[in-house]
Scaffold this active site. Structure first.
Site, PDB file in Angstrom:
ATOM      1  N   GLY A 241       0.792  -1.223   0.000  1.00  0.00           N
ATOM      2  CA  GLY A 241       0.000   0.000   0.000  1.00  0.00           C
ATOM      3  C   GLY A 241       0.823   1.270   0.000  1.00  0.00           C
ATOM      4  O   GLY A 241       1.991   1.291  -0.402  1.00  0.00           O
ATOM      5  N   CYS A 242       0.192   2.337   0.497  1.00  0.00           N
ATOM      6  CA  CYS A 242       0.774   3.676   0.373  1.00  0.00           C
ATOM      7  C   CYS A 242       2.059   3.864   1.162  1.00  0.00           C
ATOM      8  O   CYS A 242       2.846   4.759   0.859  1.00  0.00           O
ATOM      9  CB  CYS A 242      -0.252   4.726   0.795  1.00  0.00           C
ATOM     10  SG  CYS A 242      -1.727   4.796  -0.252  1.00  0.00           S
ATOM     11  N   ASN A 243       2.282   3.052   2.197  1.00  0.00           N
ATOM     12  CA  ASN A 243       3.515   3.203   2.972  1.00  0.00           C
ATOM     13  C   ASN A 243       4.716   2.531   2.317  1.00  0.00           C
ATOM     14  O   ASN A 243       5.855   2.716   2.734  1.00  0.00           O
ATOM     15  CB  ASN A 243       3.353   2.616   4.375  1.00  0.00           C
ATOM     16  CG  ASN A 243       2.836   1.186   4.371  1.00  0.00           C
ATOM     17  OD1 ASN A 243       1.624   0.991   4.363  1.00  0.00           O
ATOM     18  ND2 ASN A 243       3.716   0.196   4.382  1.00  0.00           N
ATOM     19  N   ALA A 244       4.480   1.732   1.260  1.00  0.00           N
ATOM     20  CA  ALA A 244       5.499   0.807   0.749  1.00  0.00           C
ATOM     21  C   ALA A 244       6.730   1.476   0.161  1.00  0.00           C
ATOM     22  O   ALA A 244       7.787   0.856   0.092  1.00  0.00           O
ATOM     23  CB  ALA A 244       4.875  -0.116  -0.297  1.00  0.00           C
TER      24      ALA A 244
ATOM     25  N   MET B 220       2.245   6.421   5.235  1.00  0.00           N
ATOM     26  CA  MET B 220       1.320   5.625   6.038  1.00  0.00           C
ATOM     27  C   MET B 220       0.410   4.829   5.123  1.00  0.00           C
ATOM     28  O   MET B 220       0.160   5.227   3.980  1.00  0.00           O
ATOM     29  CB  MET B 220       0.509   6.506   6.989  1.00  0.00           C
ATOM     30  CG  MET B 220      -0.320   7.596   6.323  1.00  0.00           C
ATOM     31  SD  MET B 220       0.604   9.064   5.752  1.00  0.00           S
ATOM     32  CE  MET B 220       1.157   9.758   7.291  1.00  0.00           C
TER      33      MET B 220
END
Length: 359
Positions: A137-140, A346
């Site tokens: 997801g967006c934290n990756a 995050m």
């Protein structure tokens, strides 16, 4: 002296078509007042999207899951290549210099992954090592940066690239629920790449001074919130017959409440206070997420100007969002030697990732 990985280049790319929030509402003929309010109060002005052609009723034709996977493959590769090339140009490097390629995506599943497809497409040296991070997801993007920074230190002088390529329009579902309205109002398509090197370049072909003023990566800190593991999900919707993304309305406040803890742990033992950080590059997760981080960390609106600017102009482009902000900071040319910066992303888990950098 401890060898650190240094950021020596960054590049971004988006599809050629962009839409204002009003244009998206008109295109999909969304008339529900609550849904329209979500779109028009998102702090987003435009997003780059790859939408299907209109059908007989003027609305975009429906896409089956197979069509969406094809879209992801096509546009994640195309945008990824352009972002990679822009990154290498800024670093003063060439494709021949790339010794490790790590690709990040959460908007589609591929085997072999993006790294193999891009290496084949560009004719990158087949001895180049590679890795793929899928589904975080967006934290990756920061998860990948952490791992590849370690690879760089273990392979001094060799150029490594982290490439985040997200075709978010390949992860869209269309129905009349507010859950769908929130997701479809937020995400945009885009790719971003960042190049790293530790020590002096090993190849004479790579300019020794390329990216010499880029920041060193000093340390990372992560924080997972297991109680919120279901707050952000991308799972199978049996009613729609496709994958669908879910965002819990409370997630901005959950993230905000934990941002202080992970930031303080990132700075622990360094002698630094939050006021000593000159540059904050936070994931453009959405207006409420940004506001929650600002309030909980006591930041000024100026400190997150690039975060809010990227959200305004591109929406949430998932794992690469913080690199869009980093690119804007570079273009400002305001970072000076000795200054510190914090990168923060995050995403699902729920997870907050951070990194401390110094110019």
């Amino acid at each position: 002296m401890t060898v650190r990985a240094r950021i020596v280049g960054v590049g971004t790319a988006v599809p050629p078509t962009s839409y204002s929030q009003q244009e998206v509402l008109d295109t999909f003929q969304i008339t529900d007042a609550r849904a329209r309010g979500v779109f028009l109060n998102s702090a987003i002005e435009r997003r780059h999207l790859v939408l299907p052609p209109p059908g007989a009723d003027g609305r975009p034709v429906g896409e089956q899951q197979g069509d969406l996977l094809d879209k992801h493959r096509t546009h994640a590769v195309e945008s990824g290549i352009r972002a990679l090339e822009a990154c290498l140009k800024r670093a003063g490097a060439s494709l021949a210099d790339v010794r490790h390629l790590c690709c990040v995506t959460s908007t589609g599943f591929l085997t072999p992954g993006l790294s193999a497809l891009i290496i084949r497409e560009l004719g990158i040296d087949r001895d180049c090592s590679r890795s793929d991070i899928v589904g975080m997801g967006c934290n990756a993007g920061l998860n990948a940066l952490n791992l590849v920074a370690g690879w760089s230190v273990a392979n001094p002088g060799e150029l490594a690239v982290v490439l985040c390529s997200e075709a978010c329009s390949a992860a869209y579902a269309m129905d009349a629920t507010m859950r769908t309205a929130v997701v479809n109002s937020l995400f945009g398509d885009g790719a971003a790449a960042v190049a790293l090197i530790a020590g002096e370049p090993a190849s004479p072909a790579h300019p020794a001074g390329a990216g010499a003023d880029g920041p060193r990566i000093l340390r990372f800190a992560s924080h997972i919130i297991p109680d919120a593991v279901d707050a952000m999900r991308y799972d199978w919707d049996r009613d729609l017959g496709r994958f669908s993304f879910f965002l819990d309305p409370q997630i901005p406040y959950v993230i905000g409440a934990h941002a202080e803890e992970v930031t303080d742990r990132l700075l622990a033992g360094t002698g630094l206070l939050r006021d000593d950080i000159s540059h904050w590059l936070v994931h453009s997760g959405g207006k409420k997420v940004i506001d929650a981080v600002v309030v909980n960390l006591g930041l000024s609106r100026h400190a997150v100007r690039h975060t809010t600017g990227v959200l305004r102009d591109y929406g949430n482009v998932s794992s690469g969002s913080f690199l869009f902000s980093y690119e804007r900071l570079l273009e400002e040319q305001v970072a000076t030697p000795g200054e510190y910066g914090v990168l923060m992303t995050m995403g699902p888990g729920s997870t907050i990732e951070t990194a401390l950098i110094q110019w």
